[in-house]
Design a protein around this motif. Structure first.
Motif, PDB file in Angstrom:
ATOM      1  N   LEU B  79       0.941  -1.342   0.039  1.00 19.34           N
ATOM      2  CA  LEU B  79      -0.126   0.404   0.116  1.00 19.34           C
ATOM      3  C   LEU B  79       0.808   1.329   0.331  1.00 19.34           C
ATOM      4  O   LEU B  79       0.911   2.243  -0.634  1.00 19.34           O
ATOM      5  N   LYS B  82       1.397   2.044  -3.483  1.00 19.44           N
ATOM      6  CA  LYS B  82       0.311   2.427  -4.062  1.00 19.44           C
ATOM      7  C   LYS B  82      -0.004   3.932  -4.164  1.00 19.44           C
ATOM      8  O   LYS B  82       0.282   4.391  -5.150  1.00 19.44           O
ATOM      9  N   VAL B  83       0.633   4.333  -2.342  1.00 21.37           N
ATOM     10  CA  VAL B  83      -0.503   5.294  -1.836  1.00 21.37           C
ATOM     11  C   VAL B  83       1.024   6.538  -3.195  1.00 21.37           C
ATOM     12  O   VAL B  83       0.670   8.132  -3.664  1.00 21.37           O
ATOM     13  N   LYS B  85       2.552   6.101  -5.774  1.00 18.68           N
ATOM     14  CA  LYS B  85       1.378   6.237  -7.599  1.00 18.68           C
ATOM     15  C   LYS B  85       0.216   6.903  -7.048  1.00 18.68           C
ATOM     16  O   LYS B  85      -0.419   8.064  -8.282  1.00 18.68           O
ATOM     17  N   ALA B  86      -0.848   6.548  -6.172  1.00 24.97           N
ATOM     18  CA  ALA B  86      -2.212   7.853  -5.389  1.00 24.97           C
ATOM     19  C   ALA B  86      -1.686   8.906  -5.964  1.00 24.97           C
ATOM     20  O   ALA B  86      -2.930  10.550  -6.698  1.00 24.97           O
ATOM     21  N   SER B  87      -0.474   9.725  -5.211  1.00 27.45           N
ATOM     22  CA  SER B  87      -0.104  10.974  -5.632  1.00 27.45           C
ATOM     23  C   SER B  87      -0.584  11.193  -6.151  1.00 27.45           C
ATOM     24  O   SER B  87      -0.403  12.536  -7.321  1.00 27.45           O
ATOM     25  N   LEU B  89      -2.017  10.242  -8.962  1.00 34.90           N
ATOM     26  CA  LEU B  89      -3.241  10.307 -10.315  1.00 34.90           C
ATOM     27  C   LEU B  89      -4.226  11.620  -9.414  1.00 34.90           C
ATOM     28  O   LEU B  89      -4.974  11.831  -9.939  1.00 34.90           O
ATOM     29  N   GLU B  90      -4.036  11.765  -8.206  1.00 34.26           N
ATOM     30  CA  GLU B  90      -4.644  12.811  -7.654  1.00 34.26           C
ATOM     31  C   GLU B  90      -3.858  14.229  -8.282  1.00 34.26           C
ATOM     32  O   GLU B  90      -5.307  14.880  -8.301  1.00 34.26           O
ATOM     33  N   GLN B  92      -3.674  14.628 -11.808  1.00 30.11           N
ATOM     34  CA  GLN B  92      -4.606  14.534 -12.648  1.00 30.11           C
ATOM     35  C   GLN B  92      -5.835  14.468 -12.341  1.00 30.11           C
ATOM     36  O   GLN B  92      -6.351  15.357 -13.039  1.00 30.11           O
ATOM     37  N   TYR B  93      -5.674  14.293 -11.377  1.00 25.28           N
ATOM     38  CA  TYR B  93      -7.901  13.977 -11.035  1.00 25.28           C
ATOM     39  C   TYR B  93      -8.317  15.488 -10.460  1.00 25.28           C
ATOM     40  O   TYR B  93      -8.820  15.903 -11.308  1.00 25.28           O
TER      41      TYR B  93
END
Lengths: 169, 283
Positions: B79, B82-83, B85-87, B89-90, B92-93
């Motif tokens: 995780l 993944k966090v 990578k998520a930052s 994506l955030e 981009q979001y």
């Protein structure tokens, strides 16, 4: 007198909590035993119609609040069952387990039929009772009846309930 | 005259009084007085339900928790990655949200219904109606309101980690720290749905042990396997929530086509849920 209140308060709450916690967790094919009905029958057989109907009404209302059935329907049925079983107390041998098991089976089906009737009367159809698994509930309750009655018997004896016919099962 | 067990006595009079009271509750159950009485009693009973449900949850899930602890250590490392990578994506979001708002503004489209979500745990079920209602450990104090949509969360079939698996039902009653959710399979439950493949609308109706999609046109092209999502009509559920897939299509006696719906989640085994707190006009 103080013990009197303790006993009944603990019994009402204890059976209700048991019904909420244990009944759901030992469900088989989505059918669980009806501890409230079993307790109503137990106390009605041993305590007579007044105890049976009052306890039945209280457990019925508590059950109505915590479920999605028609509000008042379970109170109606448990009160009725408490009264009928209480009136039969002289005819049913409280020491004969087989007689009580038959009584529980009959009363469980009466309860199901009554609840289905009220569902039909007030909502137009008894959708909740079309599930065939629901018909296992009376048999499940009947099977657990000896064990549950023994627990209630020991519980009553613990408080030395001389007004209940708790001689020997 | 021999009245048998129905001989008029004090117990019989008390029985008739209690039966009468119960019948009055049934008859006037939808009026303010009886509803308020029920809410008042629910306020006192819900902590009992909550505490006992939580306790049973801890006891019954002890073995699972031990295994989970071991797994959690391994998942923790995954995780963390993944966090990171998520930052990305955030970022981009956020850009997409701004772009979406700008484009909606250009097209004069109204904003969709905003909502926030919070997780909750199933702490109890109705023993008499197993697939009709569940108790959740969130209530009015947590901002839960009546009619809030309830979704199931858990591991996705695609293996893409945890996610929203599908619609479970809606909140039917709330007290301080607990609430009761009416499941989709309850006969009182209706959900406005659509079938995205053909763009057709219908009404998912609980039938007790199963769910049907009613009011499909006679010329409907709906077929088994079609995905069903909420349509957003009716104002209770936001559009696009997965509801289930069609398993059987037939002609109903009412003259419409009707389909049997297989829910996205097993309603009998749901444990963790997400409650959507939607901003409504009356709030």
């Amino acid at each position: 007198m103080k013990w009197q209140w303790h006993f009944w308060l603990l019994t009402v709450l204890g059976v209700f909590i048991l019904h909420l916690t244990v009944a759901g967790n030992i469900a088989i094919f989505q059918s669980s035993p009806n501890f409230l009905l079993l307790a109503t029958v137990f106390f009605a057989v041993r305590g007579g119609p007044v105890r049976g109907e009052i306890l039945g009404f209280i457990w019925g209302i508590l059950s109505d609040i915590s479920s999605t059935s028609i509000f008042g329907s379970q109170a109606f049925m448990y009160t009725f069952i408490g009264y009928i079983v209480g009136k039969l107390e002289r005819m049913v041998d409280e020491n004969k387990l087989s007689a009580q098991m038959v009584l529980v089976l009959v009363m469980s089906f009466l309860n199901l039929a009554g609840l289905a009737f009220f569902e039909t009367l007030f909502t137009g159809s008894a959708q909740r009772f079309k599930d065939s698994y629901g018909f296992l509930t009376p048999f499940y309750s009947t099977l657990l009846c000896p064990l549950f009655f023994w627990v209630l018997f020991k519980w009553s004896a613990l408080f030395r309930r001389t007004d209940l016919k708790v001689k020997a099962l | 005259m021999d009245w048998g067990i129905f001989r008029p006595t004090k117990p019989a009079a008390l029985c008739i009084a209690l039966l009468g009271l119960s019948f009055l509750f049934m008859t006037f159950r939808l009026t303010g007085a009886v509803s308020n009485l029920r809410t008042f009693l629910l306020y006192w009973i819900s902590p009992v339900e909550l505490v006992t449900g939580e306790s049973m949850g801890y006891v019954s899930g002890f073995g699972e928790k031990l295994v989970s602890m071991v797994q959690a250590h391994r998942e923790n490392a995954e995780l963390r990655e993944k966090v990171l990578k998520a930052s990305l994506l955030e970022t981009q979001y956020n850009e997409l949200v701004q772009e979406n708002a700008r484009l909606r503004g250009l097209l004069n489209l109204n904003d969709s219904v905003p909502f926030t979500a919070q997780s909750a745990r199933v702490v109890g079920r109705d023993p008499l109606n197993w697939t009709h209602a569940v108790w959740l450990n969130r209530g009015l104090n947590d901002g839960v309101r009546r009619d809030s949509p309830v979704l199931a969360v858990g591991p996705m079939d695609s293996g893409a980690g945890e996610g929203v698996r599908g619609l479970v039902g809606r909140i039917s009653e709330c007290s301080g720290n607990a609430s009761k959710a009416l499941l989709m399979s309850d006969p009182l439950s209706s959900v406005a749905v659509s079938i995205p493949r053909i763009g057709e609308l219908g009404l998912a109706q609980g039938q007790g042990s199963y769910i049907t999609v009613e009011y499909l046109e006679l010329t409907s092209q709906a077929q088994p396997g079609d995905t069903v999502v909420t349509s957003g009509q009716g104002g209770v559920f936001p559009a696009g929530l997965p509801v289930g897939t069609l398993s059987h299509v037939e002609v109903s006696p009412s003259g419409f086509r009707r389909a049997v719906l297989k829910p996205s989640v097993s309603l009998g085994g749901v444990r963790e849920v997400l409650i959507l707190n939607m901003a409504r006009a009356k709030d």
